[in-house]
Design a protein around this motif. Structure first.
Motif, PDB file in Angstrom:
ATOM      1  N   ASN A 339       0.699  -1.286  -0.100  1.00  0.00           N
ATOM      2  CA  ASN A 339       0.183  -0.022   0.063  1.00  0.00           C
ATOM      3  C   ASN A 339       1.061   1.310  -0.084  1.00  0.00           C
ATOM      4  O   ASN A 339       0.570   2.261  -0.850  1.00  0.00           O
ATOM      5  CB  ASN A 339      -0.760  -0.155   1.160  1.00  0.00           C
ATOM      6  N   ILE A 340       2.068   1.488   0.731  1.00  0.00           N
ATOM      7  CA  ILE A 340       3.073   2.277   0.446  1.00  0.00           C
ATOM      8  C   ILE A 340       3.196   2.657  -0.765  1.00  0.00           C
ATOM      9  O   ILE A 340       3.306   3.697  -1.486  1.00  0.00           O
ATOM     10  CB  ILE A 340       3.886   2.094   1.507  1.00  0.00           C
ATOM     11  N   ALA A 341       3.811   1.609  -1.570  1.00  0.00           N
ATOM     12  CA  ALA A 341       4.196   1.322  -3.023  1.00  0.00           C
ATOM     13  C   ALA A 341       3.230   2.021  -3.664  1.00  0.00           C
ATOM     14  O   ALA A 341       3.406   2.813  -4.720  1.00  0.00           O
ATOM     15  CB  ALA A 341       4.865   0.124  -3.364  1.00  0.00           C
ATOM     16  N   SER A 342       1.823   1.584  -3.555  1.00  0.00           N
ATOM     17  CA  SER A 342       0.919   2.041  -4.272  1.00  0.00           C
ATOM     18  C   SER A 342       0.585   3.537  -4.181  1.00  0.00           C
ATOM     19  O   SER A 342       0.536   4.137  -4.980  1.00  0.00           O
ATOM     20  CB  SER A 342      -0.252   1.246  -4.223  1.00  0.00           C
ATOM     21  N   MET A 343       0.490   4.117  -2.965  1.00  0.00           N
ATOM     22  CA  MET A 343       0.474   5.366  -2.702  1.00  0.00           C
ATOM     23  C   MET A 343       1.609   6.282  -3.373  1.00  0.00           C
ATOM     24  O   MET A 343       1.420   7.358  -3.606  1.00  0.00           O
ATOM     25  CB  MET A 343      -0.038   5.684  -1.202  1.00  0.00           C
ATOM     26  N   TYR A 344       2.599   5.810  -3.283  1.00  0.00           N
ATOM     27  CA  TYR A 344       3.923   6.279  -3.938  1.00  0.00           C
ATOM     28  C   TYR A 344       3.589   6.482  -5.335  1.00  0.00           C
ATOM     29  O   TYR A 344       3.687   7.651  -5.800  1.00  0.00           O
ATOM     30  CB  TYR A 344       5.060   5.598  -3.566  1.00  0.00           C
ATOM     31  N   ALA A 345       2.857   5.737  -6.010  1.00  0.00           N
ATOM     32  CA  ALA A 345       2.859   5.851  -7.437  1.00  0.00           C
ATOM     33  C   ALA A 345       1.635   6.712  -7.834  1.00  0.00           C
ATOM     34  O   ALA A 345       1.799   7.314  -8.647  1.00  0.00           O
ATOM     35  CB  ALA A 345       2.187   4.536  -8.138  1.00  0.00           C
TER      36      ALA A 345
END
Length: 951
Positions: A339-345
């Motif tokens: 979820n961190i990675a998805s929000m980064y994107a």
């Protein structure tokens, strides 16, 4: 007189019930003390086995001061090691509003989708991100790390390859070394041969059922794999590609050059290095292979109103379905990190990600050109962010000089070194590297001049032509205000531990205290590379040594490995240790694993992965292991008996009286005893598996020892072993023992280990014992208060349970038509997450309150269950319609409440079934979700706006 001593108030803050509440609950059960209750629950045969000799607990302030001093022993150098791990920036709004937000980190795996729509949407964004960048149509919701994802890809290729004659897997020598180590570990018990070689020099591809390639290569090269992929396909072999996500914003996607699988890590999308983890791995594949894909998959379905809703699709946790025939035991994803990675994107969007990638590449090209002027030409013609340099006799000196400048370079061999740039690198960083490599008196290159003239070093034929991340979600939330509100909107859709009790049996959703969580975002723990020189990680070494010692004290084992980064990986590492022990004694024939029929589904899957054959042992009417059946099967398979896998307290939530006898039977027949430590929550300080017969246990630090679930990961599943198994604990290329790596990093998910260290330090020996006693008290209080309303399926000899109880809903299905699903969904209307459903027995609810819940919250849950039973009575006697009633229609949404109301029961009964809800109502965002529709119409990436409108 004022008390001037420092008080440890943490124990009372961790444990929910106050002293008066404890006395009242004990009185309800008929006991005058916790000690008397405990004495009635713990079997006589294992009383007195606890060796929990830990000092008194520290206060929160003192513990934080102590761990701050430990953190200070870690040295923070500029990291240019690469090898799959890269410094990056975690955007502050994501750090504060997601990673440090209990609404996200205390959430459970989204098995109840109606109360998980926020995290499911974030995971669908992650799947869309991966699918877009890899060019493959379907991606899962994350795996544990890149190494284990590669191992999953290997066994995936084995299952699906049409080259059935081959048992050999090709792995490029250009893969990350830690990935190759994990591949070898996974392959050996399965009889798979891993051949590591140079993919550019393969003559006969027909020898392989599959291949793993790295893109870009670990050494920095970018190879064109199009022709090679066609050759493998012509030989009926499948091709997996480990790809760098940031590079894929600029390079052709693996799916575009024919790859069947793409795997890798999402770490550099905003997730700290953390000494190796936790990091979300990804796995993407072709649509035709979707039903064989390991891990979890989020899909889009519809709710009972026909509106779009998310859910876990296809129930891909195959170990619960196929059991001993399973080929994967991935039961833990890395949801919080995904979820961190998805929000980064989401935050950066396609233009932002591409800009970061171009900047990293341009700086690398400028660095390479400057190094060439200093006499060091990169070995790579084409590269993205990584260079390999021939440094000859200067190699050792350059490493020493780099460390004197607080810089880490990659150690390759005595003649070469490597370096990687990343999002955090700037002009000054490039110039410092030139300064490092320059001979005394040699002038440094002119950065500004090179920046004007240096050409890109990406291969023209592999430049990305396809668009990425076109969905609106990646093109809207680019201001901090918008992103903050988007994350808040998603969090508001979910029910996590910050809202109410999550009474999941077997999953132990207890308090994850803020003081335990604080250290994980400190730079001293977050910014260390897992392959940094040992002298730079003295703090981590102290932390892990102290945590291992405390875990040994809690379990009675002699040694612990913290490497396994999930409970499933701990099981696997434990059985590998047993297997290696037998082999070291020449007992290669020992391959039978006895497993009770009540066991977690991961147990038979793990045994299969460890190269063992499962023989199922029956259970008696009370849910205990049938000792006569165990004795008969141990005797029958004596020559080949390797192990018994048993959960204790049992999967049925009771302390089996015969555990010592069970262990003795296995030992008498030459086997080893694996005690699944999933229920250690009931044993810490009361009894120790290493002292009553266990040879090895895995522990769930994300359960008993307070690491939060994070929506379904991170987890840590270390194993404790007796001394004779200690030589066979997982090794790693960066440890003394090189063989047997089960995770990509030496200490697995190292950056969350401070959570368990803080918990154990603050609780101390007495606090940990008290936590176990309160877990038992709370569970028995719930069981006793509910037993007149629902049958309690299993109890121990004194009519008591351990730390969880199972309520049997099956008789109610027969009398009313109300199913366990209906009860679970109706609990949502009361503001509760359902207990564990239909495990370990179909049609039941397994309830575990944990020690952290107050008596008020326990009573609120009990009252909800009683109210639901009264509604079932109303269905039984005809006062409520058997088809149109609050249970069959649950959960009820706010939209339904304000619409046309056609039900024969009132709106108030639907949404305010308890008076306490008026003050703080959780509103589910969707109605009950149609699982069948979701599987028949599989959509696992962000649908178009038109698709939403059509739905």
């Amino acid at each position: 007189m004022t008390d001037l001593t420092t008080r440890n108030e943490f124990i009372a803050r961790h444990i929910g019930p106050r002293e008066a509440d404890i006395a009242a609950m004990l009185q309800h059960l008929g006991y005058d003390s916790l000690e008397a209750l405990t004495a009635s629950v713990i079997p006589d045969s294992i009383k007195g086995t606890s060796v929990l000799n830990l000092p008194e607990g520290l206060s929160e302030a003192d513990a934080l001061a102590e761990i701050k001093a430990i953190a200070g022993r870690n040295q923070l150098f500029t990291q240019h090691i690469g090898q799959g791990y890269y410094p990056c920036h975690t955007p502050a709004p994501i750090l504060r509003n997601l990673l440090e937000n209990p609404a996200w980190y205390t959430a459970y795996t989204p098995y109840q989708p109606e109360i998980s729509q926020g995290r499911l949407e974030a995971l669908l964004n992650f799947q869309t991100l991966i699918s877009d960048l890899t060019g493959l149509p379907i991606a899962n919701a994350s795996l544990l790390d890149e190494g284990t994802a590669a191992a999953e890809a290997m066994t995936f290729c084995k299952r699906l390859s049409k080259n059935k004659a081959s048992n050999t897997f090709f792995a490029s020598k250009h893969c990350h070394p830690q990935t190759l180590d994990v591949l070898r570990t996974r392959a050996e018990p399965l009889g798979i041969e891993v051949v590591v070689g140079d993919e550019r020099q393969i003559d006969d591809v027909s020898a392989y059922f599959g291949a793993l390639l790295q893109y870009p290569a670990s050494n920095g090269d970018i190879f064109d794999y199009r022709a090679l992929t066609e050759r493998f396909h012509a030989a009926n072999a499948l091709v997996a590609v480990a790809a760098d996500l940031l590079a894929l914003t600029l390079l052709s996607a693996p799916g575009e050059f024919g790859a069947d699988v793409a795997i890798g890590s999402a770490q550099r999308f905003g997730v700290p290095l953390g000494f190796g983890g936790p990091h979300a791995a990804y796995f993407a594949t072709r649509d035709a292979f979707k039903r064989d894909m390991p891990g979890r998959l989020v899909g889009v379905s519809i709710d009972r109103f026909g509106k779009p809703a998310y859910r876990l699709a296809m129930q891909t946790r195959e170990q619960h379905i196929r059991r001993e025939k399973a080929t994967s035991n991935i039961c833990t994803a890395q949801v919080l990190l995904a979820n961190i990675a998805s929000m980064y994107a989401v935050y950066h969007g396609p233009a932002g990600l591409t800009r970061i990638a171009r900047r990293v590449h341009r700086l690398t090209a400028i660095l390479a050109q400057g190094l060439a002027k200093l006499g060091y030409s990169a070995e790579q013609v084409h590269f993205f962010d990584t260079l390999t340099l021939t440094t000859g006799a200067r190699t050792a000196q350059l490493h020493a000089q780099a460390r004197a400048m607080r810089i880490n370079l990659r150690e390759i061999d005595g003649e070469h070194l490597g370096l990687s740039l990343d999002e955090t690198t700037d002009q000054a960083g490039v110039e410092r590297l030139w300064e490092l490599f320059a001979e005394p008196g040699q002038s440094l290159p002119d950065f500004a001049e090179l920046a004007k003239n240096v050409a890109d070093r990406l291969p023209e034929a592999l430049l990305r032509q396809s668009a990425i991340l076109q969905h609106p979600v990646f093109n809207r939330y680019h201001s901090e205000t918008e992103l903050m509100r988007y994350m808040r909107k998603l969090a508001d859709k979910d029910l996590a531990l910050d809202r109410s009790m999550i009474p999941l049996g077997s999953c132990t959703m207890k308090l994850n205290a803020a003081s335990e969580m604080l250290p994980i975002t400190w730079a001293e723990f977050g910014n260390l590379h897992p392959f940094a020189p040992a002298e730079q990680s003295q703090g981590y070494q102290q932390l892990t040594a102290e945590l291992e010692a405390m875990l040994c004290a809690a379990t009675g084992y002699d040694a612990v490995s913290l490497q396994p980064n999930a409970g499933s990986q701990g099981e696997y590492a434990g059985l590998l240790a047993i297997r290696a022990y037998h082999h070291s004694r020449g007992d290669h024939q020992r391959d039978i694993c006895l497993i009770p029929s009540s066991a977690h589904g991961t147990n038979p899957a793990t045994a299969n992965m460890a190269g063992m054959r499962v023989v199922v042992v029956g259970c008696d009417a009370r849910g205990n292991v049938d000792i006569d059946d165990l004795r008969a099967k141990a005797a029958e398979h004596q020559a080949r008996l390797a192990a018994l896998m048993i959960t204790y307290p049992s999967t049925h939530g009771v302390f089996e009286e015969g555990i010592r006898e069970i262990c003795a039977i296995i030992h008498d027949h030459g086997g080893q005893v694996y005690i699944d430590g999933a229920n250690m929550n009931a044993m810490v300080g009361l009894c120790a598996p290493g002292k009553f017969g266990g040879d090895v246990s895995h522990l769930n630090l994300h359960k008993t020892f307070c690491i939060p679930h994070g929506g379904g990961g991170p987890g840590v599943g270390p194993i404790g072993v007796k001394s004779h198994l200690a030589p066979f604990l997982p090794g790693h290329g960066h440890m003394a023992r090189k063989e047997g790596a089960v995770s990509a990093a030496p200490f697995g998910s190292a950056s969350i280990l401070p959570i368990s260290w803080m918990y154990m330090k603050m609780m101390g020996g007495e606090g940990l014992k008290r936590a176990s006693q309160l877990a038992i008290l709370n569970a028995n209080y719930i069981a006793r208060r509910l037993e007149e309303h629902y049958p309690v399926l299993y109890t121990g000899g004194n009519g008591l349970v351990a730390h969880e109880c199972i309520l049997d809903i099956r008789p109610l299905k027969d009398t009313s038509g109300i199913s366990v699903d209906d009860v679970a969904k109706r609990l949502i209307d009361f503001g509760f997450h359902a207990p564990t459903m239909s495990f370990p027995v179909a049609g039941t609810l397994m309830i575990e309150p944990t020690e952290s819940e107050s008596k008020e919250e326990l009573d609120r849950f009990i009252d909800a269950m009683i109210a639901i039973r009264q509604e079932i009575h109303a269905v039984e006697n005809g006062a409520l319609d058997k088809d149109d009633n609050p249970l069959k229609n649950a959960p009820h949404t706010a939209a339904e409440l304000v619409g046309e109301w056609s039900h024969p029961y009132s709106r108030e009964q639907a949404v305010y079934p308890a008076a306490s809800l008026v003050d703080g109502k959780y509103w589910p965002p969707v109605g009950r979700i149609d699982n069948v529709y979701g599987d028949r119409n599989l959509v696992c990436a962000c649908p178009s706006i038109e698709a939403y409108q059509d739905a």
